[in-house]
Design a protein around this motif. Structure first.
Motif, PDB file in Angstrom:
ATOM      1  N   ASP A 134     -42.438   2.159  -3.038  1.00  0.00           N
ATOM      2  CA  ASP A 134     -42.468   2.653  -3.943  1.00  0.00           C
ATOM      3  C   ASP A 134     -41.398   2.716  -5.405  1.00  0.00           C
ATOM      4  N   ASP A 135     -40.502   2.076  -5.184  1.00  0.00           N
ATOM      5  CA  ASP A 135     -39.650   1.684  -5.852  1.00  0.00           C
ATOM      6  C   ASP A 135     -39.449   1.176  -6.791  1.00  0.00           C
ATOM      7  N   ASP A 136     -38.664   1.044  -8.329  1.00  0.00           N
ATOM      8  CA  ASP A 136     -38.400  -0.438  -8.868  1.00  0.00           C
ATOM      9  C   ASP A 136     -37.701  -0.963  -8.316  1.00  0.00           C
ATOM     10  N   LEU A 137     -38.692  -3.050  -8.616  1.00  0.00           N
ATOM     11  CA  LEU A 137     -37.137  -3.754  -8.117  1.00  0.00           C
ATOM     12  C   LEU A 137     -36.933  -4.879  -9.037  1.00  0.00           C
ATOM     13  N   THR A 138     -36.045  -5.197  -9.424  1.00  0.00           N
ATOM     14  CA  THR A 138     -35.370  -6.407  -9.788  1.00  0.00           C
ATOM     15  C   THR A 138     -35.837  -7.598 -10.367  1.00  0.00           C
TER      16      THR A 138
END
Length: 432
Positions: free
Chosen positions: A88-92
């Motif tokens: 649900d969030d951006d990943l590196t």
């Protein structure tokens, strides 16, 4: 390009959704964005196989959720034969690579999912350019992850391997593509600016429809203009902006543009990529904020739209709040409650047409300050001006005497400046 939601044999993707609740964060907010993530996955053509809500103190640098929890989820993935995991969030780039190694399946984040939907929905050249720019900007810092099969090539003086060479070549190629796309989009922005100037010269009122995705913006534009824009009960059903002429009850014309919908956690570089489209919002005379009053998190959606408008410089524009979907009982009750909080608002059903007349009246009231009423006596030899007035002014009265036309007109301030040499009044009246 970011990975799309399709398999080689065209089978439906089954996805696992993962969200993280950090210390001090309200769990209901994370669950709400997870519900939206599920809708995004379904809009992209996937089937949601399950969800994991991970509670932890802080984000783990290596695996985002920590190795222990990653191993636990990996076992669940294998048991349920999930083909993809979406966070649900951006990943590196490193987190995505590490998680993919643990899960042994594809790992996407929220931005990649949104980009996939955008790529499916973009139809016009402008829309495709904007999506492609966003994709390349997302991919640029993640190139190294795509070349892990060449990691055995060690760099160093005299020992630079083909892996490093290929990586640098691809990076330069992507940077060149990004620059080219930005130039192309700058031409689009210039063309749109010229179009807006032309509309203003002719006195058109410019109105932009904004709102959360799936709030009913396209349905409302269809209802007001009689157009036949594609509508569907899904997130980002329409991506490309559409402009239609709408005539108000007082016979004043306006141009209304349906813009891309907003969502929570809208990635910043997506906003940047879609500046050419979002400038329609900034340059509008009036914003019509369409709100799904039946949605359980309607206040959160209003806040999300306000946040994006503030980011692009559109929050200070005059705004009319349209609480939609009052054909639903829950929506009707919520609309009545919310409408009391906003000075300029109206409750409607774009689907059934209920209360659309009241919306037309509110639109006319919001735009009334744009017009000037003039009494003119124009020689018939001024054929060009008379033609412009016929096309772009509201002619309330007209009478021909000899070689002159006596007119009572309602015009834009720009057109009024052209007409003042023929005005029979010392001061124009500012009415309507």
């Amino acid at each position: 390009m970011p990975e799309l939601l399709e398999t080689q044999n065209n089978e439906t993707e089954t996805v696992l959704l993962i969200g993280v609740v950090l210390r001090g964060e309200e769990e209901w907010k994370v669950k709400d964005t997870m519900d939206e993530l599920a809708q995004l996955a379904e809009s992209a053509g996937a089937v949601v196989a399950g969800r994991f809500l991970v509670r932890q103190q802080k984000i783990k640098a290596g695996h985002y959720i920590g190795t222990g929890k990653a191993e636990e989820i990996s076992d669940w993935i294998k048991e349920n034969r999930v083909s993809m995991v979406v966070f649900d969030d951006d990943l590196t780039p490193a987190q995505g690579r590490n998680l993919q190694n643990v899960f042994e399946t594809r790992v996407l984040d929220r931005t990649q999912l949104i980009l996939d939907i955008f790529a499916q929905r973009a139809q016009t050249k402008e829309g495709c350019l904007q999506v492609e720019l966003a994709q390349h900007q997302y991919l640029l810092p993640r190139l190294r992850n795509m070349w892990t099969h060449l990691e055995r090539q060690k760099g160093g003086i005299g020992l630079r391997g083909p892996g490093e060479t290929q990586l640098e070549m691809d990076r330069r190629r992507l940077q060149d593509l990004v620059r080219t796309l930005k130039r192309d989009l700058e031409l689009v922005r210039t063309r749109r600016t010229e179009q807006r100037r032309g509309r203003r010269r002719h006195g058109w009122a410019l109105v932009s429809i904004v709102g959360y995705t799936n709030a009913g913006k396209s349905t409302l534009l269809n209802r007001l203009s009689g157009a036949d824009i594609y509508t569907e009960n899904q997130l980002f059903a329409t991506l490309d902006p559409t402009t239609r002429q709408v005539e108000l009850p007082n016979h004043e014309p306006m141009l209304m543009t349906d813009t891309v919908g907003f969502i929570q956690k809208l990635p910043h570089h997506l906003v940047d990529s879609f500046k050419a489209t979002l400038e329609e919002v900034v340059e509008a005379d009036l914003l019509v904020h369409v709100i799904d009053a039946s949605h359980p998190q309607v206040e959160t959606q209003i806040e999300a739209v306000h946040k994006v408008l503030d980011e692009i410089g559109g929050l200070e524009k005059p705004m009319l709040y349209v609480f939609n979907k009052i054909d639903d009982e829950k929506g009707r009750n919520a609309a009545k409650r919310l409408a009391r909080q906003f000075q300029k608002s109206v409750c409607v059903s774009a689907q059934t047409g209920e209360n659309i007349d009241a919306l037309f009246d509110e639109l006319a009231d919001c735009l009334k300050g744009r017009k000037v009423e003039l009494k003119l006596s124009v020689p018939l030899s001024e054929g060009k001006l008379l033609s412009v007035l016929q096309k772009n002014a509201s002619i309330l009265e007209q009478e021909y005497e000899g070689d002159r036309a006596d007119l009572l007109v309602r015009v834009s301030p720009q057109l009024a400046a052209q007409c003042r040499p023929f005005s029979t009044e010392e001061e124009p009246e500012n009415e309507w």
